[in-house]
Design an enzyme around this catalytic site. Structure first.
Site, PDB file in Angstrom:
ATOM      1  N   ASP A 124       0.853  -1.187   0.000  1.00  0.00           N
ATOM      2  CA  ASP A 124       0.000   0.000   0.000  1.00  0.00           C
ATOM      3  C   ASP A 124       0.899   1.251   0.000  1.00  0.00           C
ATOM      4  O   ASP A 124       1.859   1.305  -0.766  1.00  0.00           O
ATOM      5  CB  ASP A 124      -0.956  -0.039   1.204  1.00  0.00           C
ATOM      6  N   TYR A 152      -3.310  11.229   1.483  1.00  0.00           N
ATOM      7  CA  TYR A 152      -3.761  11.144   0.094  1.00  0.00           C
ATOM      8  C   TYR A 152      -3.709  12.517  -0.573  1.00  0.00           C
ATOM      9  O   TYR A 152      -3.295  12.649  -1.725  1.00  0.00           O
ATOM     10  CB  TYR A 152      -5.185  10.574   0.034  1.00  0.00           C
ATOM     11  N   HIS A 175      -4.717  -7.685  -0.086  1.00  0.00           N
ATOM     12  CA  HIS A 175      -4.012  -6.421   0.056  1.00  0.00           C
ATOM     13  C   HIS A 175      -3.227  -6.319   1.364  1.00  0.00           C
ATOM     14  O   HIS A 175      -2.157  -5.724   1.399  1.00  0.00           O
ATOM     15  CB  HIS A 175      -5.031  -5.276  -0.022  1.00  0.00           C
TER      16      HIS A 175
END
Length: 471
Positions: free
Chosen positions: A232, A378, A434
């Site tokens: 990630d 982000y 993930h």
């Protein structure tokens, strides 16, 4: 494949290639060699490394329970929807709330979290928390420093299963991992996550984090060379460490590819969708579809657009509601573990995890008020084209990629991965999604050892992984 599907792929690939060409014509990005993210004017860091213990107050625990008891749930589950296709369904929501309120034991989780040595130090003005776990003294002939970098919506708790396998493999994994090799694990919390202080100024992005983590390992802990591993956001961080400080890494290992798109990669994805047997050597990718990859990411990335634009707005609500926070975070552990879990009544949440494990991840966010700060990460990335360009540039350091079958979208074929990095080690894991270290720690640990055997100092023998096929 129909004409519409082929056209969609062509449009997406072409747009990505044009975007990449436009950005690549710019001057090379000069990443900052230093930064300061503390309050006020820059001050000299306190370089002291201090032992750290987690100790949440009883008042905070009581406040959490009070908020869970008084949580307002004003919706009914749709009569013809019994799964997670609309998001976290109400029946599972109520079950998790009841467990968190009446059965979950934070003190037990706290003791588990405090079982590994952890410390704090100040770097670039912010307090950085990190786990530092060494192998038993004099037990292993070769000890290799290993940086583990987590992502979102996780934290260092994701590594609590894999750390013992890495630091004392002879006790945990014999005979799949040789007893002469072990890792000294350094697992920092990204600033704004866990117990690391959030930045007080903008700009604390994936490049700044790479710089801070390198300073931690090299300047504070004294390791001139190390292996860096992540998934990630962790893959972006360790990739940037390899780009910025190749002289300090033996290699970079990832369990998710941070694909920003490039001309060659996009063309391979397009051609490989139409004639996969001519493009991809491994028959695993005979049915590869860029359309499936693209559409699956679209389905699962609504959160990303919000967090990449106005994180402080949604962060206020999530930070104020433990139930909302729980639904927002734990839902990701459904589909990101396996897209098929979206169609199950309970989201498949307990197929790989326990309620205690999932609620410990959420509790760390709740007690540290991490969610808004973690969502800013982000915005920091997507608001800066230079950061995107640099993080997507070719990684020359030796790179290993352990590819789980159920990561977001589809597996990235090795031919595509090699357009992004100097991939010297590629493994198709047979299980996992993930959150690979959290889900399948044994095969991932084996793969890290196998990668180390190729890139680390002489004397590190290869191991024989039982799960996964190395390409």
């Amino acid at each position: 494949m129909g004409l519409k599907g082929a056209l969609l792929i062509l449009v997406v690939a072409t747009a990505g290639s044009v975007f990449y060409l436009q950005s690549s014509n710019k001057q090379p990005y000069e990443w900052p060699r230093n930064g300061y993210f503390g309050p006020g004017h820059p001050k000299q860091d306190d370089t002291t490394i201090r032992p750290f213990k987690i100790n949440v107050s009883e008042e905070e625990i009581k406040e959490l329970k009070r908020r869970l008891q008084t949580a307002r749930i004003g919706h009914e589950q749709l009569e013809n929807v019994s799964d997670f296709t609309f998001g976290f369904n109400k029946k599972t929501l109520l079950q998790f709330r009841d467990y968190w309120l009446n059965k979950y034991d934070w003190r037990k989780a706290e003791a588990q979290l405090n079982a590994f040595p952890q410390f704090t130090t100040q770097i670039e003005g912010v307090k950085v928390h990190f786990l530092h776990v060494k192998p038993p003294a004099n037990k292993y002939k070769t000890v290799i420093p290993l940086l583990l970098a987590h992502g979102w919506p996780g934290n260092v708790y994701e590594f609590y299963k894999i750390i013992p396998l890495l630091t004392d493999p002879n006790n945990k994994l014999k005979p799949t991992i040789p007893s002469t090799v072990a890792f000294e694990v350094i697992a920092p919390s990204i600033p704004g996550y866990g117990w690391s202080e959030a930045g007080h100024k903008s700009g604390l992005n994936q490049i700044a984090t790479a710089r801070i983590f390198k300073k931690l390992v090299v300047e504070r802990l004294g390791h001139d060379k190390f292996i860096a591993q992540g998934g990630d956001w962790g893959s972006a961080i360790v990739g940037n460490i390899g780009r910025m400080y190749p002289e300090h890494v033996y290699g970079i290992h990832m369990n998710s590819v941070f694909f920003m798109g490039n001309v060659k990669g996009n063309l391979l994805l397009l051609a490989g969708t139409i004639v996969p047997k001519l493009v991809y050597a491994n028959r695993e990718f005979d049915n590869f579809s860029f359309k499936t990859l693209f559409l699956e990411i679209i389905k699962e990335s609504g959160y990303m657009h919000i967090q990449a634009t106005k994180p402080d707005t949604i962060g206020v609500g999530l930070n104020d509601s433990p139930l909302g926070l729980m639904a927002y975070i734990i839902e990701k552990f459904s589909t990101w573990t396996n897209a098929g879990y979206r169609n199950l009544p309970d989201g498949g949440l307990l197929n790989r995890f326990t309620q205690d494990e999932l609620l410990t991840i959420v509790s760390i966010y709740w007690f540290n008020q991490n969610i808004l700060q973690s969502q800013r990460y982000y915005r920091e990335f997507f608001a800066d084209q230079g950061v995107q360009d640099f993080s997507g540039s070719y990684l020359k350091a030796p790179t290993g990629y352990a590819s789980p079958p159920h990561d977001l979208g589809e597996r990235i074929p090795p031919e595509v991965a090699k357009t992004m990095a100097n991939v010297t080690h590629f493994t198709l894991l047979q299980e996992g999604g993930h959150f690979t270290a959290f889900e399948v720690p044994v095969p991932l640990a084996n793969d890290i050892f196998n990668f180390a055997a190729k890139v680390a100092p002489v004397g590190v023998p290869p191991s024989k992984a039982k799960k996964g096929s190395e390409l």
